[in-house]
Design a protein around this motif. Sequence first.
Motif, mmCIF file in Angstrom:
data_model
loop_
_atom_site.group_PDB
_atom_site.id
_atom_site.type_symbol
_atom_site.label_atom_id
_atom_site.label_comp_id
_atom_site.label_asym_id
_atom_site.label_seq_id
_atom_site.Cartn_x
_atom_site.Cartn_y
_atom_site.Cartn_z
ATOM 1 N N SER A 44 0.794 -1.232 0.000
ATOM 2 C CA SER A 44 0.000 0.000 0.000
ATOM 3 C C SER A 44 0.823 1.277 0.000
ATOM 4 O O SER A 44 0.427 2.277 -0.606
ATOM 5 N N ARG A 45 1.981 1.277 0.671
ATOM 6 C CA ARG A 45 2.789 2.502 0.689
ATOM 7 C C ARG A 45 3.272 2.835 -0.722
ATOM 8 O O ARG A 45 3.165 3.985 -1.176
ATOM 9 N N SER A 46 3.780 1.842 -1.430
ATOM 10 C CA SER A 46 4.248 2.078 -2.801
ATOM 11 C C SER A 46 3.104 2.455 -3.725
ATOM 12 O O SER A 46 3.237 3.348 -4.576
ATOM 13 N N VAL A 47 1.958 1.786 -3.573
ATOM 14 C CA VAL A 47 0.812 2.070 -4.424
ATOM 15 C C VAL A 47 0.329 3.500 -4.220
ATOM 16 O O VAL A 47 0.017 4.215 -5.191
ATOM 17 N N THR A 48 0.274 3.948 -2.976
ATOM 18 C CA THR A 48 -0.143 5.325 -2.688
ATOM 19 C C THR A 48 0.790 6.328 -3.347
ATOM 20 O O THR A 48 0.347 7.343 -3.913
ATOM 21 N N GLN A 49 2.083 6.057 -3.318
ATOM 22 C CA GLN A 49 3.049 6.959 -3.940
ATOM 23 C C GLN A 49 2.967 6.912 -5.458
ATOM 24 O O GLN A 49 3.090 7.947 -6.128
ATOM 25 N N LEU A 50 2.726 5.742 -6.010
ATOM 26 C CA LEU A 50 2.558 5.628 -7.458
ATOM 27 C C LEU A 50 1.364 6.444 -7.941
ATOM 28 O O LEU A 50 1.395 7.048 -9.011
ATOM 29 N N ALA A 51 0.300 6.443 -7.147
ATOM 30 C CA ALA A 51 -0.922 7.172 -7.523
ATOM 31 C C ALA A 51 -0.678 8.675 -7.611
ATOM 32 O O ALA A 51 -1.417 9.379 -8.312
ATOM 33 N N LYS A 52 0.349 9.156 -6.941
ATOM 34 C CA LYS A 52 0.652 10.594 -6.920
ATOM 35 C C LYS A 52 1.718 10.983 -7.933
ATOM 36 O O LYS A 52 2.008 12.163 -8.104
ATOM 37 N N HIS A 53 2.323 10.005 -8.606
ATOM 38 C CA HIS A 53 3.434 10.308 -9.509
ATOM 39 C C HIS A 53 2.918 10.946 -10.800
ATOM 40 O O HIS A 53 1.990 10.420 -11.431
ATOM 41 N N PRO A 54 3.503 12.049 -11.225
ATOM 42 C CA PRO A 54 2.971 12.772 -12.398
ATOM 43 C C PRO A 54 3.097 12.022 -13.722
ATOM 44 O O PRO A 54 2.374 12.335 -14.676
ATOM 45 N N ALA A 55 3.999 11.038 -13.786
ATOM 46 C CA ALA A 55 4.181 10.313 -15.042
ATOM 47 C C ALA A 55 3.427 8.989 -15.071
ATOM 48 O O ALA A 55 3.574 8.211 -16.021
ATOM 49 N N ILE A 56 2.611 8.736 -14.047
ATOM 50 C CA ILE A 56 1.907 7.456 -13.947
ATOM 51 C C ILE A 56 0.396 7.682 -13.853
ATOM 52 O O ILE A 56 -0.076 8.494 -13.053
ATOM 53 N N ASP A 57 -0.325 6.973 -14.677
ATOM 54 C CA ASP A 57 -1.786 6.933 -14.605
ATOM 55 C C ASP A 57 -2.154 5.605 -13.942
ATOM 56 O O ASP A 57 -2.207 4.566 -14.611
ATOM 57 N N LEU A 58 -2.358 5.632 -12.630
ATOM 58 C CA LEU A 58 -2.665 4.411 -11.882
ATOM 59 C C LEU A 58 -4.165 4.155 -11.920
ATOM 60 O O LEU A 58 -4.960 5.012 -11.527
ATOM 61 N N ARG A 59 -4.541 2.966 -12.356
ATOM 62 C CA ARG A 59 -5.955 2.617 -12.478
ATOM 63 C C ARG A 59 -6.258 1.424 -11.569
ATOM 64 O O ARG A 59 -5.962 0.272 -11.913
ATOM 65 N N PRO A 60 -6.846 1.681 -10.407
ATOM 66 C CA PRO A 60 -7.163 0.603 -9.469
ATOM 67 C C PRO A 60 -8.281 -0.279 -10.011
ATOM 68 O O PRO A 60 -9.307 0.215 -10.468
ATOM 69 N N MET A 61 -8.082 -1.606 -9.908
ATOM 70 C CA MET A 61 -9.067 -2.558 -10.411
ATOM 71 C C MET A 61 -9.290 -3.650 -9.372
ATOM 72 O O MET A 61 -8.540 -4.626 -9.301
ATOM 73 N N PRO A 62 -10.341 -3.506 -8.550
ATOM 74 C CA PRO A 62 -10.641 -4.548 -7.562
ATOM 75 C C PRO A 62 -11.121 -5.821 -8.241
ATOM 76 O O PRO A 62 -11.916 -5.778 -9.180
ATOM 77 N N THR A 63 -10.620 -6.950 -7.766
ATOM 78 C CA THR A 63 -10.910 -8.230 -8.415
ATOM 79 C C THR A 63 -12.037 -9.022 -7.770
ATOM 80 O O THR A 63 -12.500 -10.012 -8.336
ATOM 81 N N GLY A 64 -12.448 -8.627 -6.554
ATOM 82 C CA GLY A 64 -13.455 -9.413 -5.841
ATOM 83 C C GLY A 64 -12.937 -10.777 -5.426
ATOM 84 O O GLY A 64 -13.708 -11.726 -5.282
ATOM 85 N N LEU A 65 -11.620 -10.873 -5.201
ATOM 86 C CA LEU A 65 -10.987 -12.160 -4.915
ATOM 87 C C LEU A 65 -11.603 -12.865 -3.712
ATOM 88 O O LEU A 65 -11.725 -14.090 -3.689
ATOM 89 N N PHE A 66 -11.988 -12.080 -2.695
ATOM 90 C CA PHE A 66 -12.570 -12.652 -1.480
ATOM 91 C C PHE A 66 -14.022 -12.211 -1.276
ATOM 92 O O PHE A 66 -14.526 -12.228 -0.152
ATOM 93 N N ALA A 67 -14.668 -11.800 -2.341
ATOM 94 C CA ALA A 67 -16.029 -11.267 -2.222
ATOM 95 C C ALA A 67 -17.073 -12.322 -2.582
ATOM 96 O O ALA A 67 -16.803 -13.270 -3.321
ATOM 97 N N GLY A 68 -18.264 -12.135 -2.035
ATOM 98 C CA GLY A 68 -19.387 -13.000 -2.381
ATOM 99 C C GLY A 68 -19.110 -14.464 -2.112
ATOM 100 O O GLY A 68 -18.730 -14.844 -1.001
ATOM 101 N N SER A 69 -19.264 -15.289 -3.132
ATOM 102 C CA SER A 69 -19.085 -16.732 -2.970
ATOM 103 C C SER A 69 -17.632 -17.117 -2.720
ATOM 104 O O SER A 69 -17.334 -18.254 -2.359
ATOM 105 N N GLU A 70 -16.710 -16.158 -2.912
ATOM 106 C CA GLU A 70 -15.286 -16.436 -2.690
ATOM 107 C C GLU A 70 -14.866 -16.170 -1.243
ATOM 108 O O GLU A 70 -13.703 -16.381 -0.889
ATOM 109 N N ALA A 71 -15.786 -15.706 -0.399
ATOM 110 C CA ALA A 71 -15.482 -15.483 1.012
ATOM 111 C C ALA A 71 -15.188 -16.816 1.690
ATOM 112 O O ALA A 71 -15.658 -17.868 1.251
#
Length: 213
Positions: free
Chosen positions: A22-49
């Motif tokens: 998370s620390r690196s991801v937060t910093q990447l999101a602020k970097h001017p040369a990076i367009d960070l696009r978060p994509m939740p996968t639902g890995l542990f959601a719903g029937s995968e809980a």
Amino acid sequence: MTQTITLRYLFDPLCGWCYGASRSVTQLAKHPAIDLRPMPTGLFAGSEARPMAGFAAQAWANDQRIAKLSGRVFSEEYHRNVLGDTDASLDSTVATRAVISTAEIAPSRVIEVLATIQSARYVDGKDVTSAAVVSDLLTKMDLEDAGARVIAADDDLLHAVDVRTDAARQLMSRFGQQGVPALIATINGTQSVLDSGVLYAGIDRVLTTLNLT
């Protein structure tokens, strides 16, 4: 002029390895040369809980490895109140809805919301499988509308969750990724998978990998 690099970040809000990154991801999101696009996968959601009772010991062992690699805190409150709750489940349904609700209302704040949910779980020992708890977190961040949708998930939000998590899983499959976190970079029109291990080494290592230093 430096070309913008697109980074698609595949994650689950209740993934301990994602919290470690998370620390690196937060910093990447602020970097001017990076367009960070978060994509939740639902890995542990719903029937995968999964029931926490059968998973807690393994989770805590993994958490200690993650802490050593990343320096992230996995508190005793988390150990006692989250992993120690034998009636609980590892279920990211609510947290995933919170992230996606935020993406639709205030997209620039998704990583901030993710980090807040992760900290509430792993540092404060809060039950972020609870809609009331997560809604309160969002409200305290002045995201009342997103918080309200977590409490009463409307059809539009549920549809958005299905669409977004399906897109994330298709991307995982396309690039042969079995778990999260995962980073898919687009540089000069070419897509490639980055070694997610660099996220635990710190932002400088990630930027070096992307030739941004």
